[in-house]
Design a protein around this motif. Structure first.
Motif, PDB file in Angstrom:
ATOM      1  N   SER A 532       0.840  -1.186   0.000  1.00  0.00           N
ATOM      2  CA  SER A 532       0.000   0.000   0.000  1.00  0.00           C
ATOM      3  C   SER A 532       0.879   1.241   0.000  1.00  0.00           C
ATOM      4  O   SER A 532       2.031   1.192  -0.449  1.00  0.00           O
ATOM      5  N   PHE A 533       0.336   2.336   0.541  1.00  0.00           N
ATOM      6  CA  PHE A 533       1.045   3.607   0.576  1.00  0.00           C
ATOM      7  C   PHE A 533       1.595   3.816   1.988  1.00  0.00           C
ATOM      8  O   PHE A 533       0.845   4.230   2.890  1.00  0.00           O
ATOM      9  N   PRO A 534       2.870   3.581   2.228  1.00  0.00           N
ATOM     10  CA  PRO A 534       3.416   3.753   3.578  1.00  0.00           C
ATOM     11  C   PRO A 534       3.386   5.208   4.024  1.00  0.00           C
ATOM     12  O   PRO A 534       3.257   5.493   5.215  1.00  0.00           O
ATOM     13  N   GLY A 535       3.517   6.119   3.072  1.00  0.00           N
ATOM     14  CA  GLY A 535       3.469   7.530   3.445  1.00  0.00           C
ATOM     15  C   GLY A 535       2.138   7.895   4.066  1.00  0.00           C
ATOM     16  O   GLY A 535       2.073   8.681   5.022  1.00  0.00           O
ATOM     17  N   ALA A 536       1.034   7.332   3.525  1.00  0.00           N
ATOM     18  CA  ALA A 536      -0.282   7.602   4.092  1.00  0.00           C
ATOM     19  C   ALA A 536      -0.375   7.043   5.503  1.00  0.00           C
ATOM     20  O   ALA A 536      -0.917   7.679   6.414  1.00  0.00           O
ATOM     21  N   VAL A 537       0.169   5.813   5.700  1.00  0.00           N
ATOM     22  CA  VAL A 537       0.130   5.194   7.023  1.00  0.00           C
ATOM     23  C   VAL A 537       0.910   6.038   8.024  1.00  0.00           C
ATOM     24  O   VAL A 537       0.454   6.304   9.147  1.00  0.00           O
ATOM     25  N   SER A 538       2.142   6.465   7.654  1.00  0.00           N
ATOM     26  CA  SER A 538       2.951   7.262   8.583  1.00  0.00           C
ATOM     27  C   SER A 538       2.277   8.587   8.901  1.00  0.00           C
ATOM     28  O   SER A 538       2.292   9.049  10.048  1.00  0.00           O
ATOM     29  N   GLN A 539       1.658   9.222   7.887  1.00  0.00           N
ATOM     30  CA  GLN A 539       0.981  10.500   8.122  1.00  0.00           C
ATOM     31  C   GLN A 539      -0.210  10.313   9.050  1.00  0.00           C
ATOM     32  O   GLN A 539      -0.473  11.139   9.926  1.00  0.00           O
ATOM     33  N   ILE A 540      -0.955   9.190   8.862  1.00  0.00           N
ATOM     34  CA  ILE A 540      -2.121   8.912   9.714  1.00  0.00           C
ATOM     35  C   ILE A 540      -1.689   8.714  11.164  1.00  0.00           C
ATOM     36  O   ILE A 540      -2.248   9.315  12.093  1.00  0.00           O
ATOM     37  N   VAL A 541      -0.667   7.854  11.373  1.00  0.00           N
ATOM     38  CA  VAL A 541      -0.205   7.592  12.739  1.00  0.00           C
ATOM     39  C   VAL A 541       0.329   8.873  13.377  1.00  0.00           C
ATOM     40  O   VAL A 541       0.038   9.180  14.545  1.00  0.00           O
ATOM     41  N   THR A 542       1.113   9.632  12.618  1.00  0.00           N
ATOM     42  CA  THR A 542       1.669  10.877  13.143  1.00  0.00           C
ATOM     43  C   THR A 542       0.563  11.832  13.564  1.00  0.00           C
ATOM     44  O   THR A 542       0.586  12.397  14.666  1.00  0.00           O
ATOM     45  N   ASN A 543      -0.439  12.031  12.693  1.00  0.00           N
ATOM     46  CA  ASN A 543      -1.513  12.976  13.005  1.00  0.00           C
ATOM     47  C   ASN A 543      -2.343  12.511  14.194  1.00  0.00           C
ATOM     48  O   ASN A 543      -2.753  13.317  15.033  1.00  0.00           O
ATOM     49  N   LEU A 544      -2.630  11.194  14.254  1.00  0.00           N
ATOM     50  CA  LEU A 544      -3.420  10.688  15.379  1.00  0.00           C
ATOM     51  C   LEU A 544      -2.686  10.892  16.702  1.00  0.00           C
ATOM     52  O   LEU A 544      -3.276  11.340  17.695  1.00  0.00           O
ATOM     53  N   VAL A 545      -1.390  10.561  16.744  1.00  0.00           N
ATOM     54  CA  VAL A 545      -0.622  10.708  17.990  1.00  0.00           C
ATOM     55  C   VAL A 545      -0.499  12.178  18.367  1.00  0.00           C
ATOM     56  O   VAL A 545      -0.705  12.556  19.531  1.00  0.00           O
ATOM     57  N   ILE A 546      -0.163  13.028  17.398  1.00  0.00           N
ATOM     58  CA  ILE A 546      -0.005  14.456  17.689  1.00  0.00           C
ATOM     59  C   ILE A 546      -1.324  15.046  18.171  1.00  0.00           C
ATOM     60  O   ILE A 546      -1.364  15.841  19.121  1.00  0.00           O
ATOM     61  N   ASN A 547      -2.455  14.656  17.512  1.00  0.00           N
ATOM     62  CA  ASN A 547      -3.766  15.155  17.941  1.00  0.00           C
ATOM     63  C   ASN A 547      -4.068  14.743  19.370  1.00  0.00           C
ATOM     64  O   ASN A 547      -4.623  15.509  20.160  1.00  0.00           O
ATOM     65  N   SER A 548      -3.735  13.504  19.712  1.00  0.00           N
ATOM     66  CA  SER A 548      -3.961  13.052  21.092  1.00  0.00           C
ATOM     67  C   SER A 548      -3.132  13.866  22.070  1.00  0.00           C
ATOM     68  O   SER A 548      -3.601  14.249  23.148  1.00  0.00           O
ATOM     69  N   LEU A 549      -1.839  14.123  21.730  1.00  0.00           N
ATOM     70  CA  LEU A 549      -0.971  14.875  22.631  1.00  0.00           C
ATOM     71  C   LEU A 549      -1.445  16.320  22.784  1.00  0.00           C
ATOM     72  O   LEU A 549      -1.387  16.889  23.880  1.00  0.00           O
ATOM     73  N   VAL A 550      -1.937  16.928  21.662  1.00  0.00           N
ATOM     74  CA  VAL A 550      -2.336  18.336  21.700  1.00  0.00           C
ATOM     75  C   VAL A 550      -3.699  18.511  22.354  1.00  0.00           C
ATOM     76  O   VAL A 550      -3.904  19.409  23.184  1.00  0.00           O
ATOM     77  N   HIS A 551      -4.661  17.634  21.987  1.00  0.00           N
ATOM     78  CA  HIS A 551      -6.047  17.839  22.415  1.00  0.00           C
ATOM     79  C   HIS A 551      -6.486  16.900  23.534  1.00  0.00           C
ATOM     80  O   HIS A 551      -7.433  17.227  24.249  1.00  0.00           O
ATOM     81  N   GLY A 552      -5.849  15.749  23.664  1.00  0.00           N
ATOM     82  CA  GLY A 552      -6.346  14.761  24.614  1.00  0.00           C
ATOM     83  C   GLY A 552      -5.756  14.875  26.003  1.00  0.00           C
ATOM     84  O   GLY A 552      -6.416  14.503  26.990  1.00  0.00           O
ATOM     85  N   TYR A 553      -4.522  15.340  26.102  1.00  0.00           N
ATOM     86  CA  TYR A 553      -3.843  15.356  27.399  1.00  0.00           C
ATOM     87  C   TYR A 553      -3.251  16.731  27.669  1.00  0.00           C
ATOM     88  O   TYR A 553      -2.822  17.442  26.744  1.00  0.00           O
TER      89      TYR A 553
END
Length: 650
Positions: A532-553
């Motif tokens: 598949s597209f590894p760049g899409a996977v890395s961008q998804i994981v990066t955005n999800l983790v960053i969003n959790s750090l910024v908005h969740g905690y």
């Protein structure tokens, strides 16, 4: 004796004559009149009548009535059959028995001063029932005398009963023929009426079909009006014909079509509402029919305001064109010829046609409005399409900038993280250089001992281990950053191990996680390989983790982020959960909207979740579900194909 024989011969001849007369006669009144004439030759018959009854209607009709004192009733009039106590005729019919009475006997039947029967009381009254083969009463035959000199003997009574029997037989046959002829006539008339109605209905149906065709093909009111005049002229006389169209925007009438025997052109082409018969009809909202007198009365009473055109008409009718009480105009037909007078059927037809013409006009106006609206909509669509293209370009540019900004932040974090192992290596190298200088000086002075040499070797060994460990750590950071950076800037499909790749992405995120009490747990099979597209996977994981750090905690808040990956029939199930602050349903509904953020000005761009949604549904060809509640954290469930080549991405 000779006189008696003559009378018997006369009676026999009369009875034979009754049969012959009934055979050749079709009119019951004519037949009874012939019986009366023959009866007068054998007995006193100056006062004679026959009453026929109708059991179903309970009526009686005096088909023949001759009397010296009382006037004859209408032979076609049906009278209600009286009760036996009210009339001797009714008594004979109802009891189906003959009755003979004198004037004194009749007087004894009076009740409260009311005579028994109508008319002058007779000195002698004799009646016999007329019975059919089932012994049901057809009516009564009556002889009466107003003179004591003329009375009826028992022989007269017997002869009269015999004659009544023959008359009954003849009448029964004649009534059967009469009923059959009447039924045939009624059926013929009914069929003729049905044929006329069917022809009329076919003509009306054809007219409606033509009107429907006109509404679909006519491009202006004049063409519609001209053809409409021809259609209506086939149904009624319409030599003087007018169509007035109502314009609600100006509250005026216009005359698109006018044909008149006295005027070559319409008196006016456009006039205000409230003037003339058009306004009068539209005010009433119903079809109107007037003859010369009623029309003249309208003119005299000024009911129509100021009349337009000739007022010397013989017959006039007008019908409003309405659709759900919305006025479209009026159709008017009038006649100057007294021989041409319209009736209610013509008015009903005109009203029927006017309602369908109104629908046709409404359809034409709606079609015209739709065409204009479509043209305006196409212009608006063109402008919106241009604006949408510009908006998409701007959005794509903003998303690209966000990805580059994310990559820039990743570069800064990795650079900061590499500084530590490289700094340790520099310190170890400097320390090793200093120790080497001291050892050389000691060796040159001849003061080198075995212990000092062993100590120098230990320092070299320790320094090299420190340098090796830290350079390997720096190399791993650079390698993971390089792979993630290349993948995020590339749109190529390649095969990669999901578990290894997740570790590399999370390693590149260590600078963001460092110093935060938030753990990331990964549950992924070691042998899961994606095409598949590894760049899409890395961008998804990066955005999800960053969003959790910024908005969740908060900065000091501890938490756990869990990433679980499994394979389900060729589909990758990517389950992401955090135990952070979560969000309410209103905020959750806007999660994937571009530029929506709850941390505007605090590190939130509003594109993180939007990019995740676009990458999952776009390049990865999957779907996204999200669930959350205040205080319950955020849960993403992503599903996408294991192989995008098999799914048709290429």
């Amino acid at each position: 004796m000779e006189s008696r024989l003559d009378r018997l011969e006369a009676v026999q001849a009369m009875l034979l004559g009754i049969g012959q007369i009934s055979t050749g006669c079709t009119d019951i009144t004519e037949f009874v009149a012939a019986v009366h004439r023959a009866l007068g030759r054998i007995m006193y018959a100056a006062n004679f009548y026959v009453a026929l009854s109708d059991r179903d209607e309970n009526t009686v009709r005096f088909v023949y009535y001759v009397d010296e004192r009382d006037p004859a009733p209408d032979p076609e009039e049906k009278l209600r059959l009286a009760s036996p106590e009210q009339s001797p005729t009714a008594w004979v019919i109802m009891n189906r028995r003959h009755l003979v009475m004198t004037g004194d006997e009749s007087a004894r039947h009076e009740v409260d001063g009311h005579a028994w029967g109508r008319g002058t009381r007779a000195e002698q009254w004799m009646g016999c029932p007329l019975l059919d083969h089932q012994h049901q009463a057809l009516g009564a035959i009556v002889l009466q005398s107003y003179s004591r000199a003329h009375t009826y003997s028992e022989e007269d009574q017997a002869l009269f009963a015999l004659i009544a029997n023959h008359v009954s037989n003849a009448l029964q046959g004649m009534q059967s023929v009469d009923r059959l002829e009447r039924a045939v006539q009624e059926r013929t008339a009914l069929l003729a009426h049905e044929v006329a109605e069917r022809r009329r209905a076919e003509a009306v149906q054809h007219a409606l079909y033509e009107i429907a065709n006109l509404s679909a093909s006519a491009v202006d009111a004049e063409m519609l009006s001209s053809n409409l005049h021809n259609i209506i002229s086939e149904l009624i006389v319409a030599e003087n014909f007018l169509i007035a169209l109502y314009h609600p925007e100006t509250n005026e009438f216009s005359i698109p079509y006018f044909v008149d025997q006295k005027h070559a052109e319409a008196p006016v082409k456009r006039f205000a509402y409230g003037v003339g018969m058009s306004s009068y009809v539209l005010d009433s909202k119903q079809a109107c029919l007037h003859d010369a007198a009623s029309y003249a009365r309208l003119v005299a009473e000024r009911s129509m305001g100021q009349p337009l055109g000739s007022v010397e008409i013989a017959s006039w009718m007008g019908a409003p064109m309405l659709v759900h009480d919305q006025p479209y105009g009026v159709i008017i037909v009038q006649s100057y010829d007294p021989a041409i007078v319209y009736n209610e059927a013509d008015l009903e037809l005109l009203a029927f046609m006017a309602s369908h013409v109104a629908v046709a006009i409404a359809r034409m106006q709606a079609d015209r409005a739709v065409r204009l609206a479509k043209a305006r909509l196409e212009q608006q669509n063109s402008a919106l399409s241009t604006a949408l293209t510009a908006l998409r370009d701007a959005q794509s540019e903003l998303v690209r900038q966000e990805k580059l900004a994310s990559l820039g932040r990743l570069v800064a974090g990795v650079a900061h993280e590499i500084n530590t192992p490289l700094g340790i290596c520099v310190t170890a190298t400097s320390h090793l250089v200093q120790e080497l200088k001291l050892t050389r000086e000691e060796l040159a002075a001849g003061a080198m001992t075995e212990d000092s040499l062993e100590q120098f070797f230990d320092i070299i060994d320790q320094s090299l281990r420190i340098m090796t460990t830290n350079t390997q750590r720096a190399a791993a950071l650079v390698r993971s950053f390089k792979q993630v950076a290349v993948d995020q800037s590339s749109d190529d499909i390649r095969s990669f191990n999901m578990k290894t790749y997740l570790d590399e992405v999370l390693l590149s995120l260590q600078p963001r996680l460092k110093g935060r009490p938030v753990k990331v747990e990964v549950d992924c099979p070691d042998d899961l390989v994606l095409e598949s597209f590894p760049g899409a996977v890395s961008q998804i994981v990066t955005n999800l983790v960053i969003n959790s750090l910024v908005h969740g905690y908060t900065r000091e808040q501890a938490g756990v982020i869990r990433i679980a990956v499994r394979l389900d029939g060729g589909q990758v199930c990517f389950d992401y959960r955090d135990d952070g602050a979560g969000m309410d349903q209103e905020t959750l509904g806007k999660l994937f909207d571009p530029f929506f953020t709850t941390r505007r000005g605090q590190g939130g761009s509003g594109l993180g979740a939007h990019i995740v949604y676009n990458l999952v549904t776009g390049p990865l060809g999957g779907s996204v579900k999200v669930d959350s509640a205040p205080g319950a954290g955020l849960h993403y469930l992503l599903r996408f194909p294991q192989s995008r080549k098999q799914a048709g991405a290429l």
